[in-house]
Design a protein around this motif. Structure first.
Motif, PDB file in Angstrom:
ATOM      1  N   GLY A 103       0.810  -1.213   0.000  1.00  0.00           N
ATOM      2  CA  GLY A 103       0.000   0.000   0.000  1.00  0.00           C
ATOM      3  C   GLY A 103       0.843   1.262   0.000  1.00  0.00           C
ATOM      4  N   ALA A 104       1.968   1.242   0.732  1.00  0.00           N
ATOM      5  CA  ALA A 104       2.838   2.415   0.779  1.00  0.00           C
ATOM      6  C   ALA A 104       3.416   2.727  -0.588  1.00  0.00           C
ATOM      7  CB  ALA A 104       3.959   2.188   1.797  1.00  0.00           C
ATOM      8  N   ILE A 105       3.825   1.691  -1.326  1.00  0.00           N
ATOM      9  CA  ILE A 105       4.399   1.879  -2.654  1.00  0.00           C
ATOM     10  C   ILE A 105       3.356   2.420  -3.630  1.00  0.00           C
ATOM     11  CG2 ILE A 105       5.344   0.636  -4.651  1.00  0.00           C
ATOM     12  CD1 ILE A 105       6.662  -1.275  -2.580  1.00  0.00           C
ATOM     13  N   LEU A 106       2.115   1.933  -3.509  1.00  0.00           N
ATOM     14  CA  LEU A 106       1.068   2.326  -4.461  1.00  0.00           C
ATOM     15  C   LEU A 106       0.408   3.658  -4.106  1.00  0.00           C
ATOM     16  CD1 LEU A 106      -0.722  -1.115  -5.012  1.00  0.00           C
ATOM     17  CD2 LEU A 106       0.896   0.032  -6.544  1.00  0.00           C
ATOM     18  N   THR A 237      -4.764   0.120 -16.077  1.00  0.00           N
ATOM     19  CA  THR A 237      -5.479   1.406 -16.108  1.00  0.00           C
ATOM     20  C   THR A 237      -5.536   2.038 -14.727  1.00  0.00           C
ATOM     21  OG1 THR A 237      -6.868   0.622 -17.937  1.00  0.00           O
ATOM     22  CG2 THR A 237      -7.644   2.542 -16.717  1.00  0.00           C
ATOM     23  N   GLU A 238      -5.876   1.243 -13.728  1.00  0.00           N
ATOM     24  CA  GLU A 238      -5.957   1.759 -12.364  1.00  0.00           C
ATOM     25  C   GLU A 238      -4.594   2.210 -11.851  1.00  0.00           C
ATOM     26  OE1 GLU A 238      -7.406  -0.850 -13.494  1.00  0.00           O
ATOM     27  OE2 GLU A 238      -9.546  -0.734 -13.015  1.00  0.00           O
ATOM     28  N   LEU A 239      -3.550   1.450 -12.166  1.00  0.00           N
ATOM     29  CA  LEU A 239      -2.200   1.835 -11.735  1.00  0.00           C
ATOM     30  C   LEU A 239      -1.737   3.100 -12.431  1.00  0.00           C
ATOM     31  CD1 LEU A 239      -0.312  -1.606 -11.539  1.00  0.00           C
ATOM     32  CD2 LEU A 239      -1.375  -0.306  -9.696  1.00  0.00           C
ATOM     33  N   THR A 240      -2.177   3.291 -13.660  1.00  0.00           N
ATOM     34  CA  THR A 240      -1.853   4.523 -14.383  1.00  0.00           C
ATOM     35  C   THR A 240      -2.561   5.713 -13.748  1.00  0.00           C
ATOM     36  OG1 THR A 240      -1.593   3.290 -16.456  1.00  0.00           O
ATOM     37  CG2 THR A 240      -1.875   5.670 -16.634  1.00  0.00           C
ATOM     38  N   ILE A 242      -3.375   6.179 -10.634  1.00  0.00           N
ATOM     39  CA  ILE A 242      -2.766   6.605  -9.368  1.00  0.00           C
ATOM     40  C   ILE A 242      -1.301   6.988  -9.539  1.00  0.00           C
ATOM     41  CG2 ILE A 242      -4.344   5.219  -7.988  1.00  0.00           C
ATOM     42  CD1 ILE A 242      -2.174   3.149  -7.627  1.00  0.00           C
ATOM     43  N   GLY A 243      -0.780   6.896 -10.783  1.00  0.00           N
ATOM     44  CA  GLY A 243       0.570   7.360 -11.061  1.00  0.00           C
ATOM     45  C   GLY A 243       1.663   6.346 -10.885  1.00  0.00           C
ATOM     46  N   PHE A 244       1.303   5.097 -10.568  1.00  0.00           N
ATOM     47  CA  PHE A 244       2.345   4.083 -10.378  1.00  0.00           C
ATOM     48  C   PHE A 244       2.918   3.654 -11.716  1.00  0.00           C
ATOM     49  CE2 PHE A 244       3.793  -0.338  -9.931  1.00  0.00           C
ATOM     50  CZ  PHE A 244       4.727  -0.182  -8.921  1.00  0.00           C
TER      51      PHE A 244
END
Length: 248
Positions: A103-106, A237-240, A242-244
Motif C-alpha cells: 500500500g505504501a508503494i502504491l 489502467t488503475e495503476l496509471t 494513481i501514477g504508479f
C-alpha cells in the motif's frame, strides 16, 4: 480493470483471506493490556496526526480516481491477510508479516495508516490479535513507521536507478523489519531492563523476534513483488490513474 480480471483477483483474495484468518498462536502485535495506560495514551496521541493525514489522502485519491478503490481494497486485504498469518518462533514467541509495503508503494505512507488502523481494529475484535488498549502503539509501528520506511526505500531505489522489482522487494523487506524494530523499542520503553535500561531491553526483544522475522520479511518482499506484477498485468489502467504506471 475488466470484469473477468476483477473476478480472478477477488477469488485469489478471498481464498488467501480464508486461509490467513485461521486462528493460530498469539502473534507479535502488542497484546491487550500489556502496555501501561500512559504508553497506550502516548502512542495513541502520536498516531492521531498521521491518521488524519491518511484520511485526507485517501479522500483525495478516491475523489480524483474513483476506480482506484479496487486497488485500495486489494492493498487493505493484503495487509489483513498476511498480518494474520502468525508463525510460532523458536524463541517461544510468534511473528508475522505486515503487508503494509504494498500500500505504501502504491498510495503513499499516509493512506496506509488508515488501512492498517482498520485492519488492526478488526484483528483485535475478531481474532484476538493485538488489542484495543494497545491499538495506538500497534498502529504506529505497523501502519505508520513501517510504511514510511517502505516508501522512503522505494523512492531511494528509484533515485539510484535500481531495478523496479528489486526496489519493491527492498521496500517491503526493510519496512517489515523496521516495524519490528519500532515494536521492540515500544516494549523496551514500557519495560526497561534492570541492567542496561531501555537499550538492553530493546536488544532482548529484537533477539526474540529475529529468528522468524528475517525469513518472513524476505517472503513478504517476494509476495509484494508478485502482487505488483499481477496488478500490472490485470489493472494497468488503475495503476496509471494513481501514477504508479506512467502513461506511454
Amino acid at each position: 480493470m475488466k470484469k473477468s480480471h476483477k473476478i480472478i483477483l477477488s477469488i485469489i483474495t478471498l481464498g488467501v483471506l480464508f486461509w490467513g484468518s485461521t486462528p493460530l498462536a498469539q502473534a507479535m502485535h502488542i497484546m491487550e493490556g500489556y502496555l501501561p495506560p500512559k504508553y497506550c495514551i502516548i502512542w495513541g496521541v502520536i498516531s492521531l496526526p498521521f491518521l488524519a493525514a491518511g484520511w485526507f489522502s485517501i479522500k483525495k485519491t478516491l475523489a480524483e480516481h474513483r476506480r482506484s478503490i479496487t486497488i485500495l481494497a486489494i492493498a487493505g486485504a493484503f495487509i489483513f491477510v498476511i498480518s494474520s498469518l502468525k508463525i510460532p518462533s523458536v524463541t517461544g514467541s510468534c511473528s508475522h508479516m505486515t503487508g503494509t509495503g504494498l500500500g505504501a508503494i502504491l498510495f503513499g505512507a499516509s493512506s496506509v495508516s488508515i488501512l492498517g488502523f482498520i485492519v488492526l481494529i478488526f484483528q483485535a475484535i475478531l481474532l484476538a490479535h493485538g488489542g484495543l488498549t494497545t491499538l495506538g502503539a500497534n498502529t504506529f509501528s505497523m501502519a505508520i513507521a513501517g510504511p514510511i520506511v517502505s516508501i522512503g526505500i522505494y523512492k531511494l531505489c528509484q533515485a539510484l536507478k535500481v531495478n523496479k522489482y528489486v526496489g519493491i522487494f527492498l521496500a517491503a523487506f526493510i519496512g517489515d523489519l523496521f516495524t519490528y524494530c519500532v515494536t521492540s523499542v515500544q516494549l523496551a520503553l514500557a519495560y526497561p531492563s534492570a541492567q542496561g535500561g531501555v537499550a538492553a531491553s530493546a536488544i532482548k526483544f529484537l533477539t526474540v523476534f529475529a529468528p522468524t522475522q528475517l525469513p518472513l520479511a524476505i517472503v513478504e518482499g517476494l509476495l509484494t513483488v508478485l502482487i505488483i506484477i499481477a496488478l500490472e498485468t490485470y489493472a494497468t489502467t488503475e495503476l496509471t490513474d494513481i501514477g504508479f504506471v506512467k502513461e506511454g
